[in-house]
Scaffold this motif. Sequence first.
Motif, short mmCIF file in Angstrom:
data_model
loop_
_atom_site.label_atom_id
_atom_site.label_comp_id
_atom_site.label_asym_id
_atom_site.label_seq_id
_atom_site.Cartn_x
_atom_site.Cartn_y
_atom_site.Cartn_z
N ILE A 1 0.84 -1.21 0.00
CA ILE A 1 0.00 0.00 0.00
C ILE A 1 0.87 1.25 0.00
O ILE A 1 0.66 2.19 -0.79
N TYR A 2 1.86 1.30 0.89
CA TYR A 2 2.71 2.49 0.96
C TYR A 2 3.53 2.66 -0.31
O TYR A 2 3.76 3.79 -0.77
N LEU A 3 3.98 1.56 -0.88
CA LEU A 3 4.70 1.64 -2.15
C LEU A 3 3.81 2.28 -3.22
O LEU A 3 4.27 3.13 -4.00
N SER A 4 2.54 1.92 -3.23
CA SER A 4 1.60 2.47 -4.21
C SER A 4 1.35 3.96 -3.96
O SER A 4 1.28 4.76 -4.90
N VAL A 5 1.21 4.33 -2.69
CA VAL A 5 0.99 5.75 -2.36
C VAL A 5 2.21 6.57 -2.76
O VAL A 5 2.08 7.68 -3.31
N PHE A 6 3.39 6.04 -2.51
CA PHE A 6 4.61 6.76 -2.90
C PHE A 6 4.71 6.87 -4.42
O PHE A 6 5.25 7.86 -4.93
N GLN A 7 4.22 5.88 -5.14
CA GLN A 7 4.18 6.00 -6.60
C GLN A 7 3.30 7.15 -7.03
O GLN A 7 3.64 7.91 -7.94
N ARG A 8 2.15 7.29 -6.39
CA ARG A 8 1.27 8.43 -6.69
C ARG A 8 1.97 9.74 -6.35
O ARG A 8 1.86 10.72 -7.08
N ARG A 9 2.67 9.76 -5.24
CA ARG A 9 3.39 10.98 -4.83
C ARG A 9 4.43 11.36 -5.88
O ARG A 9 4.69 12.55 -6.10
N ARG A 10 4.99 10.38 -6.55
CA ARG A 10 5.99 10.64 -7.58
C ARG A 10 5.36 10.87 -8.95
O ARG A 10 6.06 10.90 -9.95
N GLY A 11 4.04 10.98 -8.97
CA GLY A 11 3.35 11.28 -10.22
C GLY A 11 3.13 10.09 -11.12
O GLY A 11 2.82 10.25 -12.30
N GLN A 12 3.27 8.88 -10.59
CA GLN A 12 3.13 7.68 -11.40
C GLN A 12 1.72 7.11 -11.27
O GLN A 12 1.04 7.31 -10.26
N THR A 13 1.29 6.40 -12.30
CA THR A 13 0.01 5.70 -12.25
C THR A 13 0.19 4.36 -11.56
O THR A 13 1.14 3.62 -11.84
N VAL A 14 -0.71 4.05 -10.65
CA VAL A 14 -0.61 2.83 -9.85
C VAL A 14 -1.44 1.73 -10.50
O VAL A 14 -2.55 1.97 -10.97
N GLU A 15 -0.90 0.53 -10.52
CA GLU A 15 -1.64 -0.65 -10.95
C GLU A 15 -1.88 -1.56 -9.75
O GLU A 15 -1.11 -1.55 -8.79
N PHE A 16 -2.94 -2.36 -9.83
CA PHE A 16 -3.32 -3.20 -8.70
C PHE A 16 -2.18 -4.13 -8.28
O PHE A 16 -1.99 -4.41 -7.09
N GLY A 17 -1.41 -4.59 -9.24
CA GLY A 17 -0.31 -5.51 -8.93
C GLY A 17 0.75 -4.92 -8.03
O GLY A 17 1.53 -5.66 -7.42
N ALA A 18 0.77 -3.58 -7.91
CA ALA A 18 1.77 -2.95 -7.04
C ALA A 18 1.58 -3.38 -5.59
O ALA A 18 2.54 -3.39 -4.81
N LEU A 19 0.35 -3.75 -5.24
CA LEU A 19 0.09 -4.21 -3.88
C LEU A 19 0.98 -5.39 -3.52
O LEU A 19 1.51 -5.47 -2.41
N PHE A 20 1.16 -6.30 -4.47
CA PHE A 20 1.91 -7.52 -4.18
C PHE A 20 3.42 -7.33 -4.29
O PHE A 20 4.18 -8.24 -3.95
N LYS A 21 3.84 -6.15 -4.74
CA LYS A 21 5.26 -5.85 -4.70
C LYS A 21 5.73 -5.63 -3.26
O LYS A 21 6.93 -5.57 -3.00
N GLY A 22 4.77 -5.52 -2.36
CA GLY A 22 5.13 -5.46 -0.95
C GLY A 22 5.86 -6.70 -0.48
O GLY A 22 6.61 -6.66 0.51
N PHE A 23 5.67 -7.81 -1.20
CA PHE A 23 6.37 -9.04 -0.83
C PHE A 23 7.87 -8.95 -1.13
O PHE A 23 8.63 -9.81 -0.67
N ASP A 24 8.27 -7.94 -1.89
CA ASP A 24 9.71 -7.71 -2.06
C ASP A 24 10.36 -7.34 -0.73
O ASP A 24 11.58 -7.46 -0.58
N PHE A 25 9.54 -6.89 0.22
CA PHE A 25 10.04 -6.49 1.54
C PHE A 25 9.54 -7.46 2.62
O PHE A 25 9.41 -7.08 3.78
N PHE A 26 9.29 -8.69 2.21
CA PHE A 26 8.64 -9.65 3.10
C PHE A 26 9.40 -9.82 4.42
O PHE A 26 8.84 -9.65 5.50
N GLY A 27 10.67 -10.18 4.33
CA GLY A 27 11.43 -10.47 5.54
C GLY A 27 11.50 -9.30 6.49
O GLY A 27 11.23 -9.44 7.70
N GLU A 28 11.83 -8.13 5.97
CA GLU A 28 11.98 -6.96 6.84
C GLU A 28 10.64 -6.51 7.41
O GLU A 28 10.56 -6.08 8.56
#
Length: 248
Positions: free
Chosen positions: A62-89
Motif C-alpha cells: 500500500i505504501y509503495l503504491s501511495v509513494f508511486q502516486r506521490r511521484r506522479g506515477q500511475t498505480v496498478e493493482f499488482g503494485a500491492l503484491f510488490k510489498g512481498f519484495d520487503f517480506f522479511g523486513e
Amino acid sequence: MQNFSPATPSKRGAVQPIYCLKTGWILVRDQYWLFVGMSAVAIILGSLVPFGIMFGPMMCGIYLSVFQRRRGQTVEFGALFKGFDFFGESVVATLVHYLPIVIIIIPFYIALYGGLFLIMPRQGRDPDPSTLIGFFAVLVVFGLIMMVLIILLSVIFTFSYPLIVDRKMSGIDAVKLSARGALANFWPLLGLLLLNGLIGFAGVLLCYVGIFLALPVTLAAIAVAYEQVFGLGEVPGPILPPPPPSFT
C-alpha cells in the motif's frame, strides 16, 4: 534508492494532521476506487495468517503504491503484491510491534480471570460488594495503562513500513528510526492517528464496509506525515499543495 541508517535526521514538530488528511485525499482521489480495492484485499489477506506475517507485506504494498502516486506515477493493482519484495523486513518489523503488545495484554487477562476466580461466590454466599468495586477499579486502571502503552507503541511504529519501502531499511533499523521520528512529533502524530481512528470508527458504523472506504485516505495521510518528517526519495517535483504556514 539510497540506503539510510537509524542516524538519518528527522524533522521535529513537522507533522500537520489536517494537512496530512487533505493531502492524502489529493494523492489517492484520481485512483480512489483502485486504492479501496487494494486496501480491502490487503486487510483480508493480512488477517489470514497469525502474528501479522502477511500484514506487513500488504502494508508495504500500500505504501509503495501511495509513494508511486506521490511521484506522479500511475498505480496498478499488482503494485500491492510488490510489498512481498520487503517480506522479511516487514515481518521482522511487525513482530517487533506485536510482541510488546502481547506482553502488555497477557498480564491484563491474568488479572481479569484471576480476579474473577477470587471473587466468585463460594458456598452459596454472595461476593462482598466492596471486593467487587475494588476488583473493577483495579481492572479499569489496568485497562487504561494497557491502552496508553498500546497507543504509545502504535505511534512509535507508525513510520516503520514507509521506511522499509522508501529507504530500503532493515526491519529493526526501520523501527528504531520510526520511533525517533515519531517521538520528535509525538503530539501531532498522535492527533493524526486519533483522527484516522475516528474516520475508521465512522466506517465501522457503516456495517464495516466504510472502513475500506476510509483506509486509502488514512494510510495516504500517514505517508504524507512520513514525508513531512523524513522527506521522500526520488520525488520529481512538487505535485502537492504547499503546507500551511507555521506561526510557531
